[in-house]
Design a protein around this motif. Structure first.
Motif, PDB file in Angstrom:
ATOM      1  N   HIS A 166       0.972  -1.344   0.048  1.00  0.00           N
ATOM      2  CA  HIS A 166       0.140  -0.145   0.012  1.00  0.00           C
ATOM      3  C   HIS A 166       0.807   1.365   0.059  1.00  0.00           C
ATOM      4  O   HIS A 166       0.560   2.258  -0.626  1.00  0.00           O
ATOM      5  CB  HIS A 166      -1.057   0.121   1.237  1.00  0.00           C
ATOM      6  N   LEU A 167       2.073   1.080   0.753  1.00  0.00           N
ATOM      7  CA  LEU A 167       2.956   2.374   0.604  1.00  0.00           C
ATOM      8  C   LEU A 167       3.584   2.510  -0.842  1.00  0.00           C
ATOM      9  O   LEU A 167       3.898   3.761  -1.288  1.00  0.00           O
ATOM     10  CB  LEU A 167       3.967   2.062   1.746  1.00  0.00           C
ATOM     11  N   LEU A 168       3.845   1.525  -1.319  1.00  0.00           N
ATOM     12  CA  LEU A 168       4.474   1.558  -2.857  1.00  0.00           C
ATOM     13  C   LEU A 168       3.318   2.065  -3.535  1.00  0.00           C
ATOM     14  O   LEU A 168       3.687   3.056  -4.493  1.00  0.00           O
ATOM     15  CB  LEU A 168       4.769   0.223  -3.242  1.00  0.00           C
ATOM     16  N   MET A 169       1.985   1.902  -3.603  1.00  0.00           N
ATOM     17  CA  MET A 169       0.994   2.365  -4.348  1.00  0.00           C
ATOM     18  C   MET A 169       0.848   3.947  -4.135  1.00  0.00           C
ATOM     19  O   MET A 169       0.715   4.589  -5.110  1.00  0.00           O
ATOM     20  CB  MET A 169      -0.353   1.460  -4.226  1.00  0.00           C
TER      21      MET A 169
ATOM     22  N   GLU B 153      -8.773  -0.247   1.264  1.00  0.00           N
ATOM     23  CA  GLU B 153      -7.298   0.625   1.026  1.00  0.00           C
ATOM     24  C   GLU B 153      -6.919   0.402  -0.292  1.00  0.00           C
ATOM     25  O   GLU B 153      -6.549   1.296  -1.067  1.00  0.00           O
ATOM     26  CB  GLU B 153      -6.296   0.584   2.220  1.00  0.00           C
ATOM     27  N   ILE B 154      -6.744  -0.768  -0.613  1.00  0.00           N
ATOM     28  CA  ILE B 154      -6.080  -1.214  -1.850  1.00  0.00           C
ATOM     29  C   ILE B 154      -6.902  -1.145  -2.926  1.00  0.00           C
ATOM     30  O   ILE B 154      -6.711  -0.425  -4.039  1.00  0.00           O
ATOM     31  CB  ILE B 154      -5.606  -2.937  -2.053  1.00  0.00           C
ATOM     32  N   ASP B 155      -8.129  -1.170  -2.905  1.00  0.00           N
ATOM     33  CA  ASP B 155      -9.136  -0.891  -3.982  1.00  0.00           C
ATOM     34  C   ASP B 155      -9.305   0.647  -4.145  1.00  0.00           C
ATOM     35  O   ASP B 155      -9.365   0.998  -5.443  1.00  0.00           O
ATOM     36  CB  ASP B 155     -10.720  -1.443  -3.707  1.00  0.00           C
ATOM     37  N   LEU B 156      -9.050   1.345  -3.193  1.00  0.00           N
ATOM     38  CA  LEU B 156      -9.052   2.891  -3.604  1.00  0.00           C
ATOM     39  C   LEU B 156      -7.886   3.505  -4.033  1.00  0.00           C
ATOM     40  O   LEU B 156      -7.920   4.012  -4.894  1.00  0.00           O
ATOM     41  CB  LEU B 156      -9.379   3.395  -1.966  1.00  0.00           C
ATOM     42  N   LEU B 157      -6.753   2.813  -3.585  1.00  0.00           N
ATOM     43  CA  LEU B 157      -5.417   3.279  -4.101  1.00  0.00           C
ATOM     44  C   LEU B 157      -5.421   2.687  -5.747  1.00  0.00           C
ATOM     45  O   LEU B 157      -4.537   3.302  -6.250  1.00  0.00           O
ATOM     46  CB  LEU B 157      -4.452   2.573  -3.278  1.00  0.00           C
TER      47      LEU B 157
ATOM     48  N   LEU C 277      -7.522   3.057  -7.811  1.00  0.00           N
ATOM     49  CA  LEU C 277      -8.402   3.857  -8.707  1.00  0.00           C
ATOM     50  C   LEU C 277      -7.597   5.070  -9.542  1.00  0.00           C
ATOM     51  O   LEU C 277      -8.250   6.227  -9.263  1.00  0.00           O
ATOM     52  CB  LEU C 277      -9.830   4.496  -7.973  1.00  0.00           C
ATOM     53  N   THR C 278      -6.425   4.657 -10.007  1.00  0.00           N
ATOM     54  CA  THR C 278      -5.773   6.056 -10.677  1.00  0.00           C
ATOM     55  C   THR C 278      -5.192   5.265 -11.986  1.00  0.00           C
ATOM     56  O   THR C 278      -5.178   3.941 -12.115  1.00  0.00           O
ATOM     57  CB  THR C 278      -4.562   6.307  -9.717  1.00  0.00           C
ATOM     58  N   LYS C 279      -4.931   6.070 -12.640  1.00  0.00           N
ATOM     59  CA  LYS C 279      -4.164   5.749 -14.111  1.00  0.00           C
ATOM     60  C   LYS C 279      -2.646   5.081 -13.964  1.00  0.00           C
ATOM     61  O   LYS C 279      -2.247   4.338 -15.102  1.00  0.00           O
ATOM     62  CB  LYS C 279      -4.260   6.781 -15.055  1.00  0.00           C
ATOM     63  N   HIS C 280      -2.182   5.256 -12.715  1.00  0.00           N
ATOM     64  CA  HIS C 280      -1.053   4.630 -12.625  1.00  0.00           C
ATOM     65  C   HIS C 280      -0.722   3.243 -12.371  1.00  0.00           C
ATOM     66  O   HIS C 280       0.185   2.394 -12.346  1.00  0.00           O
ATOM     67  CB  HIS C 280       0.079   5.545 -11.606  1.00  0.00           C
ATOM     68  N   ILE C 281      -1.842   2.658 -11.650  1.00  0.00           N
ATOM     69  CA  ILE C 281      -1.824   1.437 -11.212  1.00  0.00           C
ATOM     70  C   ILE C 281      -2.876   0.376 -11.713  1.00  0.00           C
ATOM     71  O   ILE C 281      -4.015   0.849 -11.911  1.00  0.00           O
ATOM     72  CB  ILE C 281      -2.343   1.691  -9.358  1.00  0.00           C
ATOM     73  N   SER C 282      -2.455  -0.624 -12.012  1.00  0.00           N
ATOM     74  CA  SER C 282      -3.190  -1.791 -12.280  1.00  0.00           C
ATOM     75  C   SER C 282      -3.157  -2.836 -11.444  1.00  0.00           C
ATOM     76  O   SER C 282      -2.278  -3.518 -11.259  1.00  0.00           O
ATOM     77  CB  SER C 282      -2.653  -2.453 -13.634  1.00  0.00           C
ATOM     78  N   TYR C 283      -4.222  -2.855 -10.716  1.00  0.00           N
ATOM     79  CA  TYR C 283      -4.592  -4.113  -9.770  1.00  0.00           C
ATOM     80  C   TYR C 283      -5.127  -5.480 -10.196  1.00  0.00           C
ATOM     81  O   TYR C 283      -6.395  -5.179 -10.763  1.00  0.00           O
ATOM     82  CB  TYR C 283      -5.270  -3.691  -8.353  1.00  0.00           C
TER      83      TYR C 283
END
Length: 385
Positions: free
Chosen positions: A236-239, A265-269, A271-277
């Protein structure tokens, strides 16, 4: 030659990429007659420990496996902690192995292995996945289970063991310092990557396929992290660090299942164009994801994914832990002492801005990682062949 793999000191998960899955697989590939005996403890739905009924069946590779029950004269909780099994000596005797490989030795029924060894010419090898990071954390575990019961198991089998393998330097030290095993009997056997089904020749095509699926541009710098997403892994800190950097060409792929505490928390983090979960993936899918990345990044507690990334030739960043420097094969990785969003941001920027640093990491990772962390070689070292 017959090889019996005993997975009785902890859980056994079918069709995973753990050492207890891959070593038997390669021994079978090399033509040995292989059998697995395992506990009934496993992961249920890939997210929590539980138990399955005792049964005999075959692994995905066709290796016979028997999950044996705990003794019925003790309550299940006690039997599963002491790891006393019903019918182990009979099973071992019927298979009559030439080699027994013990995946950890912390089970009281190790006395049945000793009983067999006294009567037969058998070579016994044992590994250790236990250290202060994952075990002996509370008073009961440290001073009763490990200091008395599991140490007794280890010392009892020690005269019959050809070699004890610590799978990290810290676990090799745990064997000698905590269990008191003779240092001359202890060595390092790293975990690695299952290279039997990895298509290194198509690495570039796999990378393009994954990036296309995730809508990541070919020129983007991709960081990857994942595993069991719990707070001590610091994913989560890396995200947060990637999101705060807000660089248009920087992307982060995160895989793995989240525990209930981290899910929101992971789901919220994400929600950006930088991250693909991308959620939970099996070992082969993880290999493909690694091929699509430029850098593996694990800013928390150790997992087998550290060695998997190194074995795939991927430059990496790890949190600094004493006894886990075996993943450094001469400059393929960077260690971070203090973990915070700011320290992660600084490390990412250092790698992005210092091109020679990254190119050197990549060169060493690709030249040495695949050679030193491949199970095709590790599996033979495990039985000293």
């Amino acid at each position: 030659m017959k090889i019996l793999h005993c997975c009785l000191a902890q859980f056994y998960i079918d069709d995973f990429g753990y050492q207890e899955n891959i070593l038997p697989k390669f021994h079978s590939i090399y033509g040995f007659d292989v059998k697995i005996v395992a506990s009934t403890e496993t992961y249920i739905n890939n997210n929590k420990l539980g138990y399955v009924p005792p049964k005999s069946y075959k692994t995905m590779e066709g290796i016979p496996i028997t999950r044996i029950p705990y003794v019925s004269y003790l309550p299940h909780f006690l039997g599963s902690k002491l790891r006393i099994y019903k019918g182990l000596f009979k099973l071992v005797s019927e298979f009559n192995p030439d080699i027994i490989f013990l995946h950890d030795v912390q089970f009281i029924s190790v006395i049945e292995i000793i009983k067999f060894a006294k009567k037969h010419n058998v070579k016994i090898y044992a590994d250790c996945h236990t250290d202060y990071m994952n075990s002996a954390k509370n008073w009961l575990s440290k001073y009763i289970l490990h200091k008395i019961i599991y140490k007794w198991c280890t010392k009892s089998i020690e005269p019959f063991v050809v070699k004890f393998w610590g799978v990290t330097p810290s676990r090799r030290k745990f064997l000698t310092d905590f269990y008191g095993v003779d240092k001359n009997k202890v060595d390092l056997l790293v975990m690695g990557v299952d290279d039997s089904s990895i298509n290194f020749k198509n690495k570039e095509l796999i990378s393009i396929k994954i990036r296309t699926q995730l809508k990541i541009d070919k020129k983007d710098f991709v960081i990857i992290s994942g595993g069991k997403i719990v707070r001590r892994k610091n994913i989560h800190l890396l995200m947060k660090a990637v999101n705060e950097l807000n660089l248009p060409d920087l992307k982060l792929i995160v895989f793995g299942s989240t525990d209930s505490e981290m899910k929101e928390e992971i789901d919220l983090l994400s929600l950006t164009k930088h991250i693909s979960y991308v959620g939970w993936k099996n070992s082969e899918e993880i290999n493909d994801l690694f091929f699509s990345a430029n850098l593996a990044f694990f800013p928390g507690a150790h997992s087998v994914l550290w060695e998997q990334a190194v074995g795939l030739g991927l430059p990496s960043v790890f949190q600094k832990w004493e006894g886990y420097d075996h993943v450094d094969i001469g400059g393929n990785c960077i260690f971070i002492n203090e973990i915070s969003v700011d320290s992660l941001k600084k490390t990412i920027l250092k790698i992005l801005n210092e091109k020679d640093l990254y190119l050197n990491m990549m060169k060493i990772a690709s030249e040495k990682g695949i050679q030193e962390f491949s199970y095709s070689k590790i599996s033979m070292k495990a039985i000293q062949l």
